[in-house]
Design a protein around this motif. Structure first.
Motif, PDB file in Angstrom:
ATOM      1  N   ASP A  23       0.844  -1.193   0.000  1.00 12.24           N
ATOM      2  CA  ASP A  23       0.000   0.000   0.000  1.00 12.24           C
ATOM      3  C   ASP A  23       0.885   1.251   0.000  1.00 12.24           C
ATOM      4  N   PRO A  24       0.829   2.078  -1.050  1.00 15.97           N
ATOM      5  CA  PRO A  24       1.664   3.283  -1.087  1.00 15.97           C
ATOM      6  C   PRO A  24       1.372   4.252   0.056  1.00 15.97           C
ATOM      7  N   LYS A  25       0.184   4.169   0.644  1.00 17.62           N
ATOM      8  CA  LYS A  25      -0.164   5.075   1.741  1.00 17.62           C
ATOM      9  C   LYS A  25       0.564   4.709   3.035  1.00 17.62           C
ATOM     10  N   THR A  26       1.012   3.471   3.125  1.00 17.35           N
ATOM     11  CA  THR A  26       1.689   3.026   4.350  1.00 17.35           C
ATOM     12  C   THR A  26       3.101   2.511   4.073  1.00 17.35           C
ATOM     13  N   THR A  27       3.618   2.795   2.869  1.00 18.54           N
ATOM     14  CA  THR A  27       4.939   2.311   2.465  1.00 18.54           C
ATOM     15  C   THR A  27       5.821   3.485   2.048  1.00 18.54           C
ATOM     16  N   TYR A  28       7.070   3.446   2.479  1.00 22.12           N
ATOM     17  CA  TYR A  28       8.062   4.426   2.006  1.00 22.12           C
ATOM     18  C   TYR A  28       9.120   3.669   1.212  1.00 22.12           C
ATOM     19  N   TYR A  29       9.319   4.097  -0.036  1.00 24.80           N
ATOM     20  CA  TYR A  29      10.227   3.380  -0.939  1.00 24.80           C
ATOM     21  C   TYR A  29      11.509   4.169  -1.142  1.00 24.80           C
ATOM     22  N   CYS A  30      12.634   3.568  -0.753  1.00 18.87           N
ATOM     23  CA  CYS A  30      13.959   4.156  -0.973  1.00 18.87           C
ATOM     24  C   CYS A  30      14.570   3.486  -2.206  1.00 18.87           C
ATOM     25  N   ASP A  31      14.549   4.190  -3.317  1.00 17.95           N
ATOM     26  CA  ASP A  31      15.075   3.677  -4.571  1.00 17.95           C
ATOM     27  C   ASP A  31      16.572   3.966  -4.617  1.00 17.95           C
ATOM     28  N   LEU A  32      17.345   3.134  -3.942  1.00 21.39           N
ATOM     29  CA  LEU A  32      18.779   3.383  -3.794  1.00 21.39           C
ATOM     30  C   LEU A  32      19.516   3.256  -5.115  1.00 21.39           C
ATOM     31  N   ASP A  33      19.011   2.421  -6.022  1.00 21.97           N
ATOM     32  CA  ASP A  33      19.621   2.269  -7.341  1.00 21.97           C
ATOM     33  C   ASP A  33      19.269   3.426  -8.264  1.00 21.97           C
ATOM     34  N   GLY A  34      18.172   4.131  -7.959  1.00 24.51           N
ATOM     35  CA  GLY A  34      17.730   5.229  -8.804  1.00 24.51           C
ATOM     36  C   GLY A  34      17.253   4.784 -10.169  1.00 24.51           C
TER      37      GLY A  34
END
Length: 216
Positions: A23-34
């Protein structure tokens, strides 16, 4: 103590795609690879406007973010770090001309710091760490697939030892699965959590099942 999950696998094995139903409302995504995410419509789900997405590969910034989410963002229940290898690569590139003992020690300390921090975050938070895998063969011909690391210091730490749940992602003929137990790999799950040696690569039911298991 937050719940930590480590997912390892080769490129294209479904590691990032396993996050598709979170759920994007309860998830934080760290896109370390970009590199962006790997399903249709992800840009409308995870972005700076929604305050649930960032691109960075700085270990200190990641630790600050984890602590901030734990202390100040109770609505966030899952943080994804994709991939840990990007942090190692960024540090190698920054210090590429030094090649000293302290360089590799700093790299190991930073990765260990992130993994060790998971145990000090709030109880209802799940931190999903994603990493590439490597397969090695010893002189006796035995093969072992484990998390790909940079430098011998991290090899000695054994990043998998900081987790009770390690999945090996695999894809074959359009089917993507997680291996739940060691099969010439460092995959493992708590005793009694999964009877199946392979499960679908969908983190939503996996996290729910793990949480229920932890509560007994």
């Amino acid at each position: 103590m937050a719940t930590g999950i480590l997912i390892i696998g080769e490129s294209g094995s479904g590691k990032t795609t396993s996050c598709r139903n979170l759920d994007p409302k309860t998830t934080y995504y760290c896109d370390l690879d970009g590199k962006g995410l790997s399903w249709r419509g992800w840009r409308s789900q995870y972005n700076k406007e929604n305050k649930n997405y960032t691109r960075m590969a700085n270990a200190k910034a990641i630790m600050d973010l984890l602590q901030g989410v734990s202390d100040k963002a109770p609505s966030i229940k899952v943080v994804v770090l994709d991939t840990l290898n990007a942090i190692m690569l960024a540090m190698e590139m920054e210090q590429r001309k030094t090649n000293t003992y302290s360089q590799w020690m700093d790299l190991a300390v930073n990765i260990y710091g992130i993994l060790d921090m998971i145990g000090r975050l709030r109880d209802d938070l799940t931190v999903v760490c994603i990493a590439h895998s490597q397969t090695e063969q010893n002189d006796m011909g035995y093969c072992l697939t484990r998390m790909k690391t940079s430098g011998r210091k991290l090899d000695k730490i054994v990043p998998e030892s900081k987790f009770t749940t390690v999945f090996l992602a695999k894809g074959n003929d359009g089917k993507y699965i997680f291996e739940t137990r060691a099969n010439q790999s460092t995959a493992k799950t708590p005793m009694g959590l999964f009877d199946e040696p392979e499960i679908d690569n969908d983190l939503v039911p996996i996290i729910a099942r793990l949480r229920e298991f932890e509560q007994g």
